[in-house]
Motif scaffolding. Structure first.
Motif, short mmCIF file in Angstrom:
data_model
loop_
_atom_site.label_atom_id
_atom_site.label_comp_id
_atom_site.label_asym_id
_atom_site.label_seq_id
_atom_site.Cartn_x
_atom_site.Cartn_y
_atom_site.Cartn_z
N ARG A 91 0.83 -1.20 0.00
CA ARG A 91 0.00 0.00 0.00
C ARG A 91 0.87 1.25 0.00
N ASP A 92 1.90 1.28 0.81
CA ASP A 92 2.78 2.44 0.85
C ASP A 92 3.50 2.63 -0.49
N ALA A 93 3.91 1.52 -1.10
CA ALA A 93 4.60 1.60 -2.39
C ALA A 93 3.68 2.16 -3.46
N ILE A 94 2.46 1.65 -3.53
CA ILE A 94 1.51 2.13 -4.55
C ILE A 94 1.15 3.59 -4.31
N THR A 95 0.99 3.96 -3.06
CA THR A 95 0.69 5.37 -2.75
C THR A 95 1.82 6.28 -3.22
N ALA A 96 3.05 5.88 -2.98
CA ALA A 96 4.20 6.69 -3.41
C ALA A 96 4.26 6.80 -4.93
N ILE A 97 3.98 5.70 -5.62
CA ILE A 97 3.99 5.72 -7.09
C ILE A 97 2.86 6.58 -7.63
N ALA A 98 1.64 6.36 -7.13
CA ALA A 98 0.46 7.05 -7.66
C ALA A 98 0.48 8.55 -7.39
N SER A 99 1.07 8.94 -6.27
CA SER A 99 1.11 10.36 -5.91
C SER A 99 2.26 11.12 -6.58
N GLY A 100 3.19 10.38 -7.15
CA GLY A 100 4.37 11.00 -7.74
C GLY A 100 5.51 11.18 -6.76
N ALA A 101 5.30 10.81 -5.47
CA ALA A 101 6.34 10.99 -4.47
C ALA A 101 7.56 10.12 -4.74
N ALA A 102 7.35 9.00 -5.46
CA ALA A 102 8.45 8.08 -5.76
C ALA A 102 9.06 8.34 -7.12
N GLY A 103 8.77 9.48 -7.71
CA GLY A 103 9.26 9.77 -9.06
C GLY A 103 8.42 9.07 -10.11
N PRO A 108 5.81 14.71 -12.42
CA PRO A 108 5.62 16.06 -12.94
C PRO A 108 4.27 16.68 -12.60
N LEU A 109 3.28 15.84 -12.28
CA LEU A 109 1.96 16.36 -11.94
C LEU A 109 1.80 16.64 -10.45
N SER A 110 2.74 16.16 -9.64
CA SER A 110 2.59 16.27 -8.19
C SER A 110 2.52 17.72 -7.73
N GLY A 111 3.16 18.62 -8.47
CA GLY A 111 3.11 20.03 -8.11
C GLY A 111 1.75 20.66 -8.33
N LEU A 112 0.88 19.98 -9.07
CA LEU A 112 -0.46 20.49 -9.32
C LEU A 112 -1.45 20.06 -8.25
N ILE A 113 -1.04 19.13 -7.39
CA ILE A 113 -1.94 18.61 -6.36
C ILE A 113 -1.94 19.53 -5.15
N GLY A 114 -3.09 20.09 -4.85
CA GLY A 114 -3.21 20.96 -3.69
C GLY A 114 -3.63 20.22 -2.43
N LYS A 115 -4.34 19.10 -2.61
CA LYS A 115 -4.83 18.36 -1.45
C LYS A 115 -4.78 16.87 -1.75
N PHE A 116 -4.10 16.13 -0.89
CA PHE A 116 -4.11 14.68 -1.02
C PHE A 116 -5.22 14.13 -0.15
#
Length: 208
Positions: A91-103, A108-116
């Motif tokens: 779950r932590d791995a998928i969250t990091a991938i899907a949010s862009g936190a893991a590159g 490139p879209l992570s900067g557009l996210i205002g609220k997780f």
């Protein structure tokens, strides 16, 4: 902590509340969505993959989001529904991938996210039969669509958008969404008009 190398590949399907065909991709995220704001559901079926030494084969997840105006203006609200079979590490791995936190492609879209919006887990089922697809995630998500055909009666493939720059794939099959129901992570969306947009494609993501 250093992010481990990772890769995932498989099949993706999506519906959004824009009218068919979604203007956001064609307008490079600088045009107003058909309904003024955009709600989307991107379902990913991982056929093969790992995050460092954490295996991700066979797991599924859905990225849910809402953009209040033109996508390029940011302030997105984004959350993830993850396969209930996933362990805490998965779950932590998928969250990091899907949010862009893991590159990777979502970074490139992570900067557009205002609220997780967070993460929920549910029994996810993704089925594809030729040009048709269905996705369910418990009571949280229920969506379906079908690839859009051109005017050639002999064609066996749907129409495609090429060189899109979409984070999932630069080549997307375009589809008509037959239904979209989302009741998760504070997002509510119900559509059975048959007029909304969809996409599908194989995907191959990696950290670098």
């Amino acid at each position: 902590m250093t992010t481990p190398a990772w890769n995932i590949s498989g099949q993706y399907v999506e519906t959004c509340n824009c009218d068919f065909v979604c203007p956001c991709i064609l307008g490079q995220m600088a045009v107003r969505p058909s309904k003024g704001s955009c709600i989307f559901a991107m379902a990913m079926q991982v056929e093969r993959g790992s995050f460092g030494d954490v295996p991700l084969n066979g797991l599924m997840f859905i990225v849910l989001g809402m953009t209040p105006e033109e996508m390029g203006k940011g302030n997105w609200s984004v959350g993830v529904v993850i396969d209930e079979r996933a362990t805490a590490a998965q779950r932590d791995a998928i969250t990091a991938i899907a949010s862009g936190a893991a590159g990777g492609p979502m970074a490139p879209l992570s900067g557009l996210i205002g609220k997780f919006l967070g993460v929920e887990q549910a029994p996810i089922r993704i089925e594809q039969d030729g040009k048709k697809f269905t996705v369910t995630a418990g009571r949280l998500v229920d969506m379906a669509g079908e690839g859009a055909m051109g005017i050639d009666p002999n064609a066996t493939e749907p129409m495609y958008l090429e060189n899109t720059g979409h984070p999932v794939s630069s080549r997307l099959a375009v589809a008509h969404a037959s239904k979209s129901h989302v009741h998760a992570l504070g997002l509510t969306w119900d559509d059975v008009s048959g007029k909304n947009n969809g996409h599908y494609a194989p995907f191959n993501w990696r950290s670098a």
